[in-house]
Design a protein around this motif. Structure first.
Motif, PDB file in Angstrom:
ATOM      1  N   ALA A  56      36.411  90.208-108.554  1.00 16.69           N
ATOM      2  CA  ALA A  56      37.096  90.142-109.845  1.00 16.69           C
ATOM      3  C   ALA A  56      36.214  89.475-110.894  1.00 16.69           C
ATOM      4  O   ALA A  56      35.454  88.547-110.606  1.00 16.69           O
ATOM      5  CB  ALA A  56      38.403  89.366-109.704  1.00 16.69           C
ATOM      6  N   LYS A  57      36.345  89.966-112.113  1.00 15.05           N
ATOM      7  CA  LYS A  57      35.628  89.398-113.245  1.00 15.05           C
ATOM      8  C   LYS A  57      36.038  87.932-113.403  1.00 15.05           C
ATOM      9  O   LYS A  57      37.212  87.596-113.371  1.00 15.05           O
ATOM     10  CB  LYS A  57      35.995  90.176-114.512  1.00 15.05           C
ATOM     11  CG  LYS A  57      35.227  89.763-115.742  1.00 15.05           C
ATOM     12  CD  LYS A  57      35.790  90.450-116.981  1.00 15.05           C
ATOM     13  CE  LYS A  57      35.289  89.758-118.239  1.00 15.05           C
ATOM     14  NZ  LYS A  57      36.016  90.159-119.445  1.00 15.05           N
ATOM     15  N   SER A  58      35.097  87.059-113.540  1.00 11.79           N
ATOM     16  CA  SER A  58      35.403  85.662-113.792  1.00 11.79           C
ATOM     17  C   SER A  58      34.322  85.098-114.687  1.00 11.79           C
ATOM     18  O   SER A  58      33.567  85.851-115.311  1.00 11.79           O
ATOM     19  CB  SER A  58      35.508  84.900-112.477  1.00 11.79           C
ATOM     20  OG  SER A  58      35.908  83.568-112.717  1.00 11.79           O
ATOM     21  N   TYR A  59      34.224  83.785-114.747  1.00 13.68           N
ATOM     22  CA  TYR A  59      33.242  83.221-115.663  1.00 13.68           C
ATOM     23  C   TYR A  59      31.824  83.238-115.132  1.00 13.68           C
ATOM     24  O   TYR A  59      30.898  82.950-115.849  1.00 13.68           O
ATOM     25  CB  TYR A  59      33.646  81.838-116.150  1.00 13.68           C
ATOM     26  CG  TYR A  59      34.189  80.861-115.144  1.00 13.68           C
ATOM     27  CD1 TYR A  59      35.322  80.098-115.455  1.00 13.68           C
ATOM     28  CD2 TYR A  59      33.605  80.672-113.904  1.00 13.68           C
ATOM     29  CE1 TYR A  59      35.834  79.187-114.565  1.00 13.68           C
ATOM     30  CE2 TYR A  59      34.119  79.755-113.014  1.00 13.68           C
ATOM     31  CZ  TYR A  59      35.219  79.009-113.338  1.00 13.68           C
ATOM     32  OH  TYR A  59      35.714  78.102-112.453  1.00 13.68           O
ATOM     33  N   CYS A 242      40.583  72.622-115.478  1.00 16.96           N
ATOM     34  CA  CYS A 242      39.278  72.681-114.819  1.00 16.96           C
ATOM     35  C   CYS A 242      39.288  73.567-113.594  1.00 16.96           C
ATOM     36  O   CYS A 242      38.349  74.308-113.336  1.00 16.96           O
ATOM     37  CB  CYS A 242      38.881  71.262-114.427  1.00 16.96           C
ATOM     38  SG  CYS A 242      37.372  71.182-113.481  1.00 16.96           S
ATOM     39  N   GLY A 243      40.345  73.468-112.798  1.00 11.80           N
ATOM     40  CA  GLY A 243      40.412  74.248-111.567  1.00 11.80           C
ATOM     41  C   GLY A 243      41.843  74.472-111.162  1.00 11.80           C
ATOM     42  O   GLY A 243      42.763  73.840-111.688  1.00 11.80           O
ATOM     43  N   GLY A 272      41.039  75.485-121.292  1.00 14.15           N
ATOM     44  CA  GLY A 272      40.304  75.923-120.109  1.00 14.15           C
ATOM     45  C   GLY A 272      38.824  75.722-120.348  1.00 14.15           C
ATOM     46  O   GLY A 272      38.350  75.878-121.473  1.00 14.15           O
ATOM     47  N   PHE A 273      38.085  75.363-119.297  1.00 15.93           N
ATOM     48  CA  PHE A 273      36.646  75.185-119.521  1.00 15.93           C
ATOM     49  C   PHE A 273      35.881  75.330-118.211  1.00 15.93           C
ATOM     50  O   PHE A 273      36.432  75.241-117.125  1.00 15.93           O
ATOM     51  CB  PHE A 273      36.340  73.822-120.161  1.00 15.93           C
ATOM     52  CG  PHE A 273      36.364  72.653-119.193  1.00 15.93           C
ATOM     53  CD1 PHE A 273      37.547  72.200-118.667  1.00 15.93           C
ATOM     54  CD2 PHE A 273      35.178  72.029-118.807  1.00 15.93           C
ATOM     55  CE1 PHE A 273      37.576  71.140-117.777  1.00 15.93           C
ATOM     56  CE2 PHE A 273      35.186  70.964-117.924  1.00 15.93           C
ATOM     57  CZ  PHE A 273      36.391  70.519-117.402  1.00 15.93           C
ATOM     58  N   ILE A 274      34.622  75.555-118.369  1.00 24.26           N
ATOM     59  CA  ILE A 274      33.675  75.528-117.254  1.00 24.26           C
ATOM     60  C   ILE A 274      32.509  74.685-117.756  1.00 24.26           C
ATOM     61  O   ILE A 274      32.189  74.685-118.959  1.00 24.26           O
ATOM     62  CB  ILE A 274      33.255  76.950-116.843  1.00 24.26           C
ATOM     63  CG1 ILE A 274      32.129  76.919-115.815  1.00 24.26           C
ATOM     64  CG2 ILE A 274      32.870  77.803-118.017  1.00 24.26           C
ATOM     65  CD1 ILE A 274      31.791  78.277-115.229  1.00 24.26           C
ATOM     66  N   ASP A 277      29.990  75.618-120.351  1.00 24.30           N
ATOM     67  CA  ASP A 277      30.304  75.643-121.789  1.00 24.30           C
ATOM     68  C   ASP A 277      29.565  74.523-122.524  1.00 24.30           C
ATOM     69  O   ASP A 277      29.384  74.583-123.737  1.00 24.30           O
ATOM     70  CB  ASP A 277      31.812  75.439-122.019  1.00 24.30           C
ATOM     71  CG  ASP A 277      32.673  76.594-121.495  1.00 24.30           C
ATOM     72  OD1 ASP A 277      32.123  77.690-121.285  1.00 24.30           O
ATOM     73  OD2 ASP A 277      33.881  76.385-121.293  1.00 24.30           O
TER      74      ASP A 277
END
Lengths: 332, 332
Positions: A56-59, A242-243, A272-274, A277
């Motif tokens: 699946a598409k994710s970051y 975060c998760g 939302g973040f990774i 970023d």
């Protein structure tokens, strides 16, 4: 020379098992001009890697089936074609689950071995620590006297979040999945810690632990804990998303009470973040975390598994809560 | 002199009905020194008022049972004990559903009758317009060429959101509940409009309308539309959480697919808000909206119901989508 490698054998449906990981013996690669031959010392296993096992598409792009799994690794330079990283240098980078690998110097960061144990650059002073740093300080921005809740508090990110919130003068409540972890959080200076597995009514427990409501929530877990937190948000609460480890192995779209009404009534902000970023600010983050660690304001806990062959087991253990603090595999 | 008043007879369970509203005849109140006697001209009915009918804690205190409902009202000064607002002045304020009322001058704003029809200060140039202004421009911050989705687009707030997004050079998609409203949105300059009641697959329709994904979402509605939007968020999407009208009359906690995973993967930001969060900036907002209206860049649509006795019906009609644009009751 033998060079064990772990490749993604197949994509998991639901909870991954050992069957998804295939051990192969590969040639030790030969570094090109400018490159380095690296001997893997420590391998990081992290919850976000579950996402890369799916198509699946994710970051981040998925792992390819049949190709080595890659992740955070601390390694030693054993052959150098770059004068900036001579033989014996210890580096950290995104590298394959493999005993030996090659990499360009520019994809690696040198580990300052005089500052902290090398494995800390996979945890407190690495990606998980930076995740805590930016998520808490940039998104949640806790103020003195405010109440911060962190879920998955005894994990690699959570343990840092709680300590950073204490540095900022906040009241800190952590949730974790065992009494041992709860005791660990107390030892770190958390004001309250809740064992979500044995607490019959999370909402009541949170209300008791946060009598003035919740100003900041750093969410690593999602699900029932998050639902309970959302019932106690103060006006203008800030949520760092975060998760969602409680749902990473779900086979159907998880459902639950819709949060929008509660976020609306409290004028809350959810981001939302990774950690990528914040890539341009990583040096700042590492420098600040290292300073606080050196000053004794930050501690690190690690769950270290020994042996290259144990990497899959250590990874799978993340989803059953085997680790306290950062999960690390010591390879050599 | 007769002075009809509408009081809250009882708190609704689920969808309110006419039974919640009791008509009473009260004395025309006598203004104290410094106060004004006001004759109600236009009454605003707004979805947020549903929340005040319930006893549950929310961002505004509940209405009291047995007391007059209060809300946005445009009124004319018929007796003045304050030289700043002489007889004949038209004002806007938070006033009871009552034919005549008294108020202190400082709780009212004078309507600049030369700028726009007085009722516009309950809609385009009043609270709903300001809600659109701050939610879109401060929270969503659409950039030229970005895609903005607004739910409840043909409502008092949504119609302004879409037009502001066009002023900012965005591609604008609105959702609404009838073909007439869809046609209205097209006439306002929306690039695409979707009738959520007759579209079999909202996700497909949104994907077709937003081929480059969704950068901004202004949510007035919640539920299935929101679920579909969250499947198409671009990286760093911004969501202004303004209303959830689809759930205001729910008798159980609404459930649905958990949004956190989608918000996390896209590093999206969601901000709940109420227009009073921006109270210090209201003068700026009214001035800018008025300027754009004067320049012909903003249009207003109103659904005007005539007669004081029709106020409850106009309010109840908000939840069945009777209004296009701002719902107003003309009282005198």
């Amino acid at each position: 020379m033998n060079n064990k490698t772990i490749v993604l054998a197949s994509r998991p449906t639901g909870t991954p098992t050992a069957a998804q990981f295939q051990f192969e013996k590969r040639e030790v690669p030969t570094p090109e001009p400018g490159q380095l031959l690296l001997k893997t010392l420590y391998v990081s296993v992290d919850p976000y890697m579950r996402g890369r096992m799916s198509a699946a598409k994710s970051y981040i792009a998925p792992f390819a089936v049949g190709e080595p799994i890659t992740g955070g690794v601390v390694a030693e330079v054993v052959e150098s074609h770059n004068p900036q990283l001579p033989v014996g240098s210890v580096v950290v980078g995104n590298l394959p689950w493999q005993q030996y690998s090659v990499a360009d110097a520019k994809t690696l960061n040198r580990v300052p071995a005089d500052k902290a144990p090398a494995s800390y650059f996979l945890g407190l002073l690495g990606m998980p620590g930076l995740t805590a740093y930016f998520g808490l300080l940039d998104i949640c921005q806790p103020k003195v006297g405010e109440t911060v809740v962190v879920s998955g508090a005894a994990g690699a990110v959570g343990m840092v979040v709680g300590q950073l919130a204490k540095i900022k003068g906040a009241r800190v409540i952590g949730t974790a999945g065992s009494d041992e972890k709860v005791a660990y959080l107390k030892s770190l200076g958390f004001d309250e810690a809740i064992n979500y597995k044995t607490t019959p009514n999370l909402g009541k427990a949170l209300a008791a632990a946060a009598p003035h409501g919740i100003d900041c929530y750093f969410d690593n877990v999602g699900g029932a804990i998050t639902d309970a937190v959302y019932d106690h948000l103060n006006k203008h609460a800030r949520i760092a998303l975060c998760g969602q480890i409680s749902m990473y192995n779900a086979t159907e779209v998880p459902t639950g009470p819709r949060p929008e009404g509660k976020l609306l009534k409290s004028s809350s902000r959810l981001q939302g973040f990774i950690v990528s970023d914040y890539l341009p600010r990583w040096p700042e983050g590492v420098a600040q975390l290292t300073e606080w660690y050196t000053e004794g304001l930050l501690k690190s806990e690690e769950t270290i598994t020994e042996g290259f062959d144990q990497i899959p087991a250590a990874f799978l253990g993340l989803f059953t809560g085997e680790n306290t603090g950062k999960a690390i595999v010591k390879v050599a």
